[in-house]
Design a protein around this motif. Structure first.
Motif, PDB file in Angstrom:
ATOM      1  N   THR A 286      -0.236  -1.404   0.265  1.00  0.00           N
ATOM      2  CA  THR A 286      -0.176   0.308  -0.278  1.00  0.00           C
ATOM      3  C   THR A 286       1.125   1.442  -0.025  1.00  0.00           C
ATOM      4  O   THR A 286       0.561   2.475  -0.803  1.00  0.00           O
ATOM      5  N   LEU A 287       1.922   1.227   1.407  1.00  0.00           N
ATOM      6  CA  LEU A 287       2.921   2.330   1.077  1.00  0.00           C
ATOM      7  C   LEU A 287       3.764   2.637  -0.361  1.00  0.00           C
ATOM      8  O   LEU A 287       3.584   3.660  -1.063  1.00  0.00           O
TER       9      LEU A 287
ATOM     10  N   GLY B 223       1.804   4.640  -2.639  1.00  0.00           N
ATOM     11  CA  GLY B 223       1.517   5.976  -2.873  1.00  0.00           C
ATOM     12  C   GLY B 223       1.026   6.595  -2.106  1.00  0.00           C
ATOM     13  O   GLY B 223       0.595   7.310  -1.526  1.00  0.00           O
ATOM     14  N   THR B 224       0.021   5.077  -0.850  1.00  0.00           N
ATOM     15  CA  THR B 224      -0.753   5.385   0.097  1.00  0.00           C
ATOM     16  C   THR B 224       0.188   6.251   1.174  1.00  0.00           C
ATOM     17  O   THR B 224       1.448   5.993   1.097  1.00  0.00           O
ATOM     18  N   THR B 225      -0.409   7.180   1.991  1.00  0.00           N
ATOM     19  CA  THR B 225       0.921   8.052   2.872  1.00  0.00           C
ATOM     20  C   THR B 225       0.350   7.221   3.805  1.00  0.00           C
ATOM     21  O   THR B 225      -0.814   5.690   4.341  1.00  0.00           O
ATOM     22  N   ILE B 226       1.128   7.541   4.749  1.00  0.00           N
ATOM     23  CA  ILE B 226       1.266   7.243   6.437  1.00  0.00           C
ATOM     24  C   ILE B 226       0.093   7.670   6.855  1.00  0.00           C
ATOM     25  O   ILE B 226      -1.082   6.848   7.437  1.00  0.00           O
ATOM     26  N   GLU B 227      -0.181   8.891   6.768  1.00  0.00           N
ATOM     27  CA  GLU B 227      -1.635   9.225   7.539  1.00  0.00           C
ATOM     28  C   GLU B 227      -3.543   9.141   7.174  1.00  0.00           C
ATOM     29  O   GLU B 227      -3.698   8.613   7.267  1.00  0.00           O
ATOM     30  N   GLU B 228      -3.360   8.139   5.485  1.00  0.00           N
ATOM     31  CA  GLU B 228      -4.319   7.796   4.583  1.00  0.00           C
ATOM     32  C   GLU B 228      -4.348   6.087   5.878  1.00  0.00           C
ATOM     33  O   GLU B 228      -5.508   5.504   6.079  1.00  0.00           O
TER      34      GLU B 228
ATOM     35  N   GLU C 187       1.045   4.509  14.144  1.00  0.00           N
ATOM     36  CA  GLU C 187       2.384   4.622  13.356  1.00  0.00           C
ATOM     37  C   GLU C 187       3.261   3.996  13.682  1.00  0.00           C
ATOM     38  O   GLU C 187       4.398   3.717  12.928  1.00  0.00           O
TER      39      GLU C 187
ATOM     40  N   GLN D 187       5.856   1.049  11.532  1.00  0.00           N
ATOM     41  CA  GLN D 187       7.859   1.367  11.332  1.00  0.00           C
ATOM     42  C   GLN D 187       8.189  -0.036  11.553  1.00  0.00           C
ATOM     43  O   GLN D 187       9.375  -0.373  11.323  1.00  0.00           O
TER      44      GLN D 187
END
Length: 68
Positions: free
Chosen positions: A36-37, A40-45, A55, A59
């Motif tokens: 997913t990362l 292009g999916t952001t951590i916030e998303e 978070e 990590q």
């Protein structure tokens, strides 16, 4: 947070997701989070989409992958 503490967030059990490493207490696989990362999916998303996700879980996935 130390590597050891982060890696405690990752679990592997043969009866959960066919033994793939998952974030402890979920059915979210390390592979799914990384994929997913990578797309292009952001951590916030991710955090907003999966309410139990922290978070530090993300990590932990990155650390786990770096050591595999």
């Amino acid at each position: 947070m130390t590597d050891e503490v982060l890696l405690q967030r990752i679990a592997q059990h043969p009866d959960v997701m066919a033994g793939q490493p998952v974030i402890r207490g979920t059915r979210l696989t390390v592979r799914f989070i990384l994929n997913t990362l990578a797309h292009g999916t952001t951590i916030e998303e991710l955090l907003s989409e999966y309410s139990g996700l922290e978070e530090a879980d993300i990590q932990a996935c990155l650390l786990f992958a770096s050591q595999s």
